[in-house]
Write a protein that holds these residues in place. Structure first.
Motif, PDB file in Angstrom:
ATOM      1  N   SER A 280       6.996  -4.711   6.227  1.00 19.03           N
ATOM      2  CA  SER A 280       5.556  -4.948   6.332  1.00 19.03           C
ATOM      3  C   SER A 280       4.886  -4.883   4.965  1.00 19.03           C
ATOM      4  O   SER A 280       4.030  -5.720   4.639  1.00 19.03           O
ATOM      5  CB  SER A 280       4.928  -3.915   7.275  1.00 19.03           C
ATOM      6  OG  SER A 280       5.496  -3.987   8.561  1.00 19.03           O
TER       7      SER A 280
ATOM      8  N   MET B 133       8.110 -10.017  11.806  1.00 22.28           N
ATOM      9  CA  MET B 133       7.001 -10.489  10.973  1.00 22.28           C
ATOM     10  C   MET B 133       6.677 -11.956  11.239  1.00 22.28           C
ATOM     11  O   MET B 133       5.578 -12.423  10.928  1.00 22.28           O
ATOM     12  CB  MET B 133       7.327 -10.308   9.486  1.00 22.28           C
ATOM     13  CG  MET B 133       8.452 -11.186   9.008  1.00 22.28           C
ATOM     14  SD  MET B 133       8.844 -10.927   7.268  1.00 22.28           S
ATOM     15  CE  MET B 133      10.422 -11.793   7.181  1.00 22.28           C
TER      16      MET B 133
ATOM     17  N   TRP C 124       4.287 -11.041  14.216  1.00 23.19           N
ATOM     18  CA  TRP C 124       3.561  -9.772  14.280  1.00 23.19           C
ATOM     19  C   TRP C 124       2.171  -9.852  13.655  1.00 23.19           C
ATOM     20  O   TRP C 124       1.177  -9.431  14.246  1.00 23.19           O
ATOM     21  CB  TRP C 124       4.372  -8.676  13.581  1.00 23.19           C
ATOM     22  CG  TRP C 124       3.726  -7.317  13.596  1.00 23.19           C
ATOM     23  CD1 TRP C 124       2.789  -6.840  12.720  1.00 23.19           C
ATOM     24  CD2 TRP C 124       3.974  -6.271  14.535  1.00 23.19           C
ATOM     25  NE1 TRP C 124       2.437  -5.550  13.034  1.00 23.19           N
ATOM     26  CE2 TRP C 124       3.148  -5.171  14.153  1.00 23.19           C
ATOM     27  CE3 TRP C 124       4.809  -6.123  15.643  1.00 23.19           C
ATOM     28  CZ2 TRP C 124       3.149  -3.967  14.849  1.00 23.19           C
ATOM     29  CZ3 TRP C 124       4.803  -4.924  16.336  1.00 23.19           C
ATOM     30  CH2 TRP C 124       3.976  -3.864  15.945  1.00 23.19           C
ATOM     31  N   PHE C 125       2.088 -10.404  12.452  1.00 25.06           N
ATOM     32  CA  PHE C 125       0.832 -10.378  11.697  1.00 25.06           C
ATOM     33  C   PHE C 125      -0.127 -11.507  12.080  1.00 25.06           C
ATOM     34  O   PHE C 125      -1.153 -11.700  11.422  1.00 25.06           O
ATOM     35  CB  PHE C 125       1.123 -10.407  10.194  1.00 25.06           C
ATOM     36  CG  PHE C 125       1.880  -9.188   9.731  1.00 25.06           C
ATOM     37  CD1 PHE C 125       1.247  -7.963   9.631  1.00 25.06           C
ATOM     38  CD2 PHE C 125       3.235  -9.266   9.428  1.00 25.06           C
ATOM     39  CE1 PHE C 125       1.938  -6.824   9.227  1.00 25.06           C
ATOM     40  CE2 PHE C 125       3.940  -8.135   9.017  1.00 25.06           C
ATOM     41  CZ  PHE C 125       3.291  -6.909   8.918  1.00 25.06           C
TER      42      PHE C 125
ATOM     43  N   THR D  51       8.280  -0.538   8.135  1.00 27.71           N
ATOM     44  CA  THR D  51       7.218  -0.442   7.139  1.00 27.71           C
ATOM     45  C   THR D  51       7.598  -1.129   5.835  1.00 27.71           C
ATOM     46  O   THR D  51       6.749  -1.733   5.169  1.00 27.71           O
ATOM     47  CB  THR D  51       6.863   1.034   6.863  1.00 27.71           C
ATOM     48  OG1 THR D  51       6.463   1.651   8.087  1.00 27.71           O
ATOM     49  CG2 THR D  51       5.721   1.140   5.859  1.00 27.71           C
TER      50      THR D  51
ATOM     51  N   GLN E  99      -2.958  -5.572  13.954  1.00 26.72           N
ATOM     52  CA  GLN E  99      -1.784  -6.300  13.479  1.00 26.72           C
ATOM     53  C   GLN E  99      -2.152  -7.569  12.723  1.00 26.72           C
ATOM     54  O   GLN E  99      -1.600  -7.848  11.662  1.00 26.72           O
ATOM     55  CB  GLN E  99      -0.892  -6.698  14.671  1.00 26.72           C
ATOM     56  CG  GLN E  99      -0.175  -5.550  15.326  1.00 26.72           C
ATOM     57  CD  GLN E  99       0.708  -6.021  16.468  1.00 26.72           C
ATOM     58  OE1 GLN E  99       1.000  -5.268  17.383  1.00 26.72           O
ATOM     59  NE2 GLN E  99       1.142  -7.266  16.425  1.00 26.72           N
TER      60      GLN E  99
ATOM     61  N   ALA F  37       1.560  -1.766  10.547  1.00 26.41           N
ATOM     62  CA  ALA F  37       2.902  -2.183  10.156  1.00 26.41           C
ATOM     63  C   ALA F  37       3.751  -2.463  11.389  1.00 26.41           C
ATOM     64  O   ALA F  37       3.475  -1.958  12.481  1.00 26.41           O
ATOM     65  CB  ALA F  37       3.561  -1.099   9.305  1.00 26.41           C
ATOM     66  N   ILE F  38       4.775  -3.266  11.218  1.00 30.51           N
ATOM     67  CA  ILE F  38       5.736  -3.507  12.294  1.00 30.51           C
ATOM     68  C   ILE F  38       6.408  -2.188  12.627  1.00 30.51           C
ATOM     69  O   ILE F  38       6.809  -1.437  11.729  1.00 30.51           O
ATOM     70  CB  ILE F  38       6.800  -4.533  11.850  1.00 30.51           C
ATOM     71  CG1 ILE F  38       6.133  -5.841  11.441  1.00 30.51           C
ATOM     72  CG2 ILE F  38       7.825  -4.764  12.952  1.00 30.51           C
ATOM     73  CD1 ILE F  38       7.076  -6.798  10.739  1.00 30.51           C
TER      74      ILE F  38
ATOM     75  N   VAL G 295      -0.741  -1.659   4.519  1.00 33.92           N
ATOM     76  CA  VAL G 295      -0.455  -1.063   5.819  1.00 33.92           C
ATOM     77  C   VAL G 295      -1.218   0.254   5.940  1.00 33.92           C
ATOM     78  O   VAL G 295      -1.600   0.866   4.933  1.00 33.92           O
ATOM     79  CB  VAL G 295       1.056  -0.818   6.012  1.00 33.92           C
ATOM     80  CG1 VAL G 295       1.817  -2.135   5.989  1.00 33.92           C
ATOM     81  CG2 VAL G 295       1.606   0.132   4.951  1.00 33.92           C
TER      82      VAL G 295
END
Length: 216
Positions: free
Chosen positions: A165, A123, A126-127, A162, A134, A157-158, A148
């Motif tokens: 996420s 995270m 990722w976001f 989840t 993403q 989601a990663i 998500v």
């Protein structure tokens, strides 16, 4: 023998107290520097002191959050909101989220977490990665909370994470609820002047499933 043990305990306790006293200052300075750097990473350029001008307000679920206002020549350019969730796969996640004056997410920075390395820990980046759905950077929450895809939202989601996420997005939604309910420059409570919206934080993050040692 008893006297010797007593003396040893007293000396050891005194040394520990001295070590704690000597390290408190550097640790506090390190945390302050990390916070200032995080604020710079999530807001537009500013010339004020957001930490000195920080104020606390409550999110829509009653959680007190710190808001750091960023201004340039006295004009608000954005805010950084220190937020959290207790629903990470391994417990608490703390982060700071930056919003511009239109309520769009500028960036985020993770301040604290204990998520699984190689899974939930992704995270960190990722976001904010511009790939598929993403990234949350540049998004506005005026029309609703971030979710998500598995929960009917439009955020990827990663992979195998989840739970992390969901928790991460819960914290971001909490931050926005504070941003939308306060004046970015004065801290006065009120609905955002442009969108007229306040968002309710999604508390449905209680999933506990795991798959192959990771999170579903």
């Amino acid at each position: 023998m008893l006297l010797s043990l007593t003396i040893i305990c007293v000396v050891a306790g005194t040394l520990l107290a001295w070590v704690n006293t000597m390290t408190e200052g550097p640790i506090a300075l390190s945390k302050a520097a990390a916070l200032e750097e995080a604020i710079k990473n999530v807001t537009p350029p500013f010339d004020n002191n957001p930490v000195a001008e920080a104020y606390t307000t409550e999110s829509s679920d009653g959680s007190p959050l710190l808001i750091y206002p960023a201004t340039q020549n006295g004009i608000p350019v954005g805010v950084a909101v220190e937020t959290y969730t207790m629903n990470g796969f391994s417990g608490e996640i703390r982060l700071i989220v930056g919003f511009d004056t239109d309520g769009k997410i500028i960036n985020y920075s993770i301040l604290q977490h204990a998520e699984t390395p190689g899974l939930g820990s992704k995270m960190m980046d990722w976001f904010k990665t511009d790939k598929n759905k993403q990234s949350i950077v540049g998004r506005s929450l005026a029309s609703g909370n971030l979710k998500v895809a598995k929960d009917g939202g439009d955020v990827d989601a990663i992979t195998a994470s989840t739970i992390t996420s969901r928790a991460f997005l819960e914290a971001v939604n909490r931050a926005y609820s504070v941003y939308a309910g306060t004046d970015a420059s004065t801290g006065t409570t009120g609905v955002d002047g442009e969108s007229g919206a306040t968002e309710q934080v999604d508390g449905e993050t209680g999933a506990t499933e795991t798959e192959e040692g990771g999170e579903l």
